[in-house]
Design an enzyme around this catalytic site. Sequence first.
Site, short mmCIF file in Angstrom:
data_model
loop_
_atom_site.label_atom_id
_atom_site.label_comp_id
_atom_site.label_asym_id
_atom_site.label_seq_id
_atom_site.Cartn_x
_atom_site.Cartn_y
_atom_site.Cartn_z
N CYS A 286 28.03 -21.23 -6.68
CA CYS A 286 27.71 -20.70 -8.04
C CYS A 286 26.35 -20.10 -7.98
CB CYS A 286 27.95 -21.72 -9.04
SG CYS A 286 27.01 -23.41 -8.82
N1 LIG Z 1 31.42 -27.72 -9.57
C1 LIG Z 1 31.15 -26.30 -9.43
O1 LIG Z 1 30.49 -25.84 -10.53
C2 LIG Z 1 31.29 -25.44 -8.09
C3 LIG Z 1 31.64 -26.34 -7.17
N2 LIG Z 1 31.63 -25.86 -5.87
C4 LIG Z 1 32.20 -26.22 -4.54
O2 LIG Z 1 33.71 -26.79 -4.95
C5 LIG Z 1 33.91 -27.82 -4.10
C6 LIG Z 1 34.34 -28.97 -4.97
O3 LIG Z 1 33.45 -29.26 -5.95
P1 LIG Z 1 33.64 -29.94 -7.24
O4 LIG Z 1 35.23 -29.87 -7.96
O5 LIG Z 1 32.52 -29.92 -8.13
O6 LIG Z 1 33.63 -31.48 -6.52
P2 LIG Z 1 34.34 -32.91 -7.13
O7 LIG Z 1 33.33 -33.98 -6.50
O8 LIG Z 1 34.44 -32.86 -8.64
O9 LIG Z 1 35.73 -32.87 -6.47
C7 LIG Z 1 36.04 -32.79 -5.20
C8 LIG Z 1 37.52 -33.00 -4.90
O10 LIG Z 1 37.66 -33.08 -3.51
C9 LIG Z 1 38.41 -34.15 -2.93
N3 LIG Z 1 38.03 -34.67 -1.71
C10 LIG Z 1 36.89 -34.98 -1.28
N4 LIG Z 1 36.73 -35.37 -0.03
C11 LIG Z 1 37.84 -34.71 0.58
C12 LIG Z 1 38.35 -34.64 1.90
N5 LIG Z 1 37.41 -35.02 2.84
N6 LIG Z 1 39.52 -34.25 1.99
C13 LIG Z 1 40.33 -33.74 0.81
N7 LIG Z 1 39.80 -33.76 -0.25
C14 LIG Z 1 38.64 -34.20 -0.41
C15 LIG Z 1 38.17 -35.11 -4.22
O11 LIG Z 1 39.04 -35.78 -4.32
P3 LIG Z 1 39.54 -37.29 -3.23
O12 LIG Z 1 38.37 -37.74 -2.64
O13 LIG Z 1 40.33 -38.23 -3.94
O14 LIG Z 1 40.31 -36.45 -2.20
C16 LIG Z 1 38.04 -34.26 -5.17
O15 LIG Z 1 39.38 -34.04 -5.88
C17 LIG Z 1 32.52 -28.27 -3.44
O16 LIG Z 1 32.48 -27.92 -2.12
C18 LIG Z 1 31.39 -27.58 -4.32
O17 LIG Z 1 30.32 -27.14 -3.69
C19 LIG Z 1 31.54 -24.15 -5.76
C20 LIG Z 1 31.18 -23.75 -6.95
C21 LIG Z 1 30.78 -24.26 -8.07
C1 LIG Z 2 24.25 -28.89 -10.99
C2 LIG Z 2 24.53 -28.97 -9.59
O1 LIG Z 2 24.38 -30.04 -8.93
N1 LIG Z 2 24.95 -28.04 -8.90
C3 LIG Z 2 25.40 -28.19 -7.46
C4 LIG Z 2 25.95 -26.70 -6.88
C5 LIG Z 2 27.30 -26.85 -6.72
C6 LIG Z 2 27.69 -25.71 -5.80
O2 LIG Z 2 28.08 -24.59 -6.08
O3 LIG Z 2 27.92 -26.02 -4.52
P1 LIG Z 2 28.63 -25.23 -3.15
O4 LIG Z 2 27.44 -24.45 -2.69
O5 LIG Z 2 28.96 -26.36 -2.41
O6 LIG Z 2 29.68 -24.39 -3.67
C7 LIG Z 2 24.20 -28.39 -6.78
O7 LIG Z 2 22.91 -28.18 -7.23
O8 LIG Z 2 24.27 -28.83 -5.33
#
Ligand SMILES: NC(=O)C1=CN([C@@H]2O[C@H](COP(=O)(O)OP(=O)(O)OC[C@H]3O[C@@H](n4cnc5c(N)ncnc54)[C@H](OP(=O)(O)O)[C@@H]3O)[C@@H](O)[C@H]2O)C=CC1
Ligand SMILES: CC(=O)N[C@@H](CCC(=O)OP(=O)(O)O)C(=O)O
EC number: 1.2.1.38
Length: 358
Positions: A161
């Site tokens: 992000c």
């Molecule tokens: N939140 C954001 O704004 C952004 C997030 N991202 C990226 O997206 C990804 C998800 O982030 P976010 O949704 O915030 O994280 P969350 O912690 O909210 O969700 C993670 C999900 O992954 C599952 N999970 C965790 N470990 C495993 C595994 N080993 N195998 C399969 N499933 C797994 C978890 O459920 P369970 O453990 O029960 O399987 C859960 O559903 C991350 O890589 C993050 O960096 C990217 C851009 C922005």
């Molecule tokens: C507020 C906050 O904690 N934000 C996350 C960014 C999540 C994200 O974009 O991480 P990926 O690069 O894995 O997609 C952080 O700073 O780590």
Amino acid sequence: MERIRVCVVGATGFAGIEVCRLVLGHPNMELAMATDRKEAGTRLDAVYPSFAGACDLELSLPEPDTIAQAADVAFLAVPHTASLALTPELLKRGVTVLDLSADYRLHDPEVYEQWYNTPHTSPELLSQTVYGLPELNRKGILALAERRAAGQAVLVSVPGCYPTATALAATPALSAGLAGSDLVIADAISGVSGAGRGANARTHYCHANESVEAYGVAKHRHTPEIEQTLSEVAGRQMNVVFTPHLAPLTRGLLSTVYLEAADGVTAEDVQAAYEARFANEPLVTVLPAGSMPSTSSVFGTARAQVGVALDARRRRTIIASCAIDNLGKGAAAQAVQNANIVLDLPELAGIDMPAPLV
Ligand SMILES: NC(=O)C1=CN([C@@H]2O[C@H](COP(=O)(O)OP(=O)(O)OC[C@H]3O[C@@H](n4cnc5c(N)ncnc54)[C@H](OP(=O)(O)O)[C@@H]3O)[C@@H](O)[C@H]2O)C=CC1
Ligand SMILES: CC(=O)N[C@@H](CCC(=O)OP(=O)(O)O)C(=O)O
């Protein structure tokens, strides 16, 4: 046209549930499977009641064979290193992967190991993937579409992000040669959903509410990703000082960048360069001179809004700010945008709505 069967891995996470929401409203996709390890066997709408009536899926375990039987495309909304284990298994079973984690974004596996404290276990895939920022890299993503049309499962690495907003804010200045040095300073603010669903001492409501803080100062893992992207745009090594901040928002992200202006650059040059660079990008709006974006204008969308100014008082500095939704253009909507391109669908299918009133 038959709907493309989609699996969302990590569906109960904040990014994953946003992918589910978009896929459910997508004209060409079907949410065929959603996985979660802790909640497997539970209905998705029992975890997210807002999905009641819209989705009756039961959550499954993320087993590659099951995923490959159920879906043509998998969105991996899982933490970094989790995708390292899953992606090779899905690709070899013919499943096209949109990886929302950081596992395949950095071209150099040694840089990945340095910043993510874990060895890269499938570096051979790094040369096959594409960094999925369409406004910068559409040609590369279209090349994957050709490979997929020829029957090959492909991998798109969806940007983080902060790197997305920072790249959109800085790119026009760099690609137009308006920057007078190799330093880019980026200050960014993210809502709490950026940290994922597992609340901790930093993101718990009682700590995050009514407070703003800098974190990851001088060491955030997005620094090399931003540097990699901006160096490619500039055609030379750029050095980035990146400072994220946490704000009491559920969702929303603003990144403001500072670049020393090259000699003779005027405010008009800068505004014109930004407008020209994104003139044909329907998801990126460059605001009129003197206007700066707000996160509420892009809430819940795939859109980005950019404002730019020139501070000509002393160290002439280009200042550009980009607002996105961290879960929208910062994650799920950008992942769907990439999937649309790779699947030869209209690029904005299912993601071209404007923001609702927040
Ligand atoms: N939140 C954001 O704004 C952004 C997030 N991202 C990226 O997206 C990804 C998800 O982030 P976010 O949704 O915030 O994280 P969350 O912690 O909210 O969700 C993670 C999900 O992954 C599952 N999970 C965790 N470990 C495993 C595994 N080993 N195998 C399969 N499933 C797994 C978890 O459920 P369970 O453990 O029960 O399987 C859960 O559903 C991350 O890589 C993050 O960096 C990217 C851009 C922005
Ligand atoms: C507020 C906050 O904690 N934000 C996350 C960014 C999540 C994200 O974009 O991480 P990926 O690069 O894995 O997609 C952080 O700073 O780590």
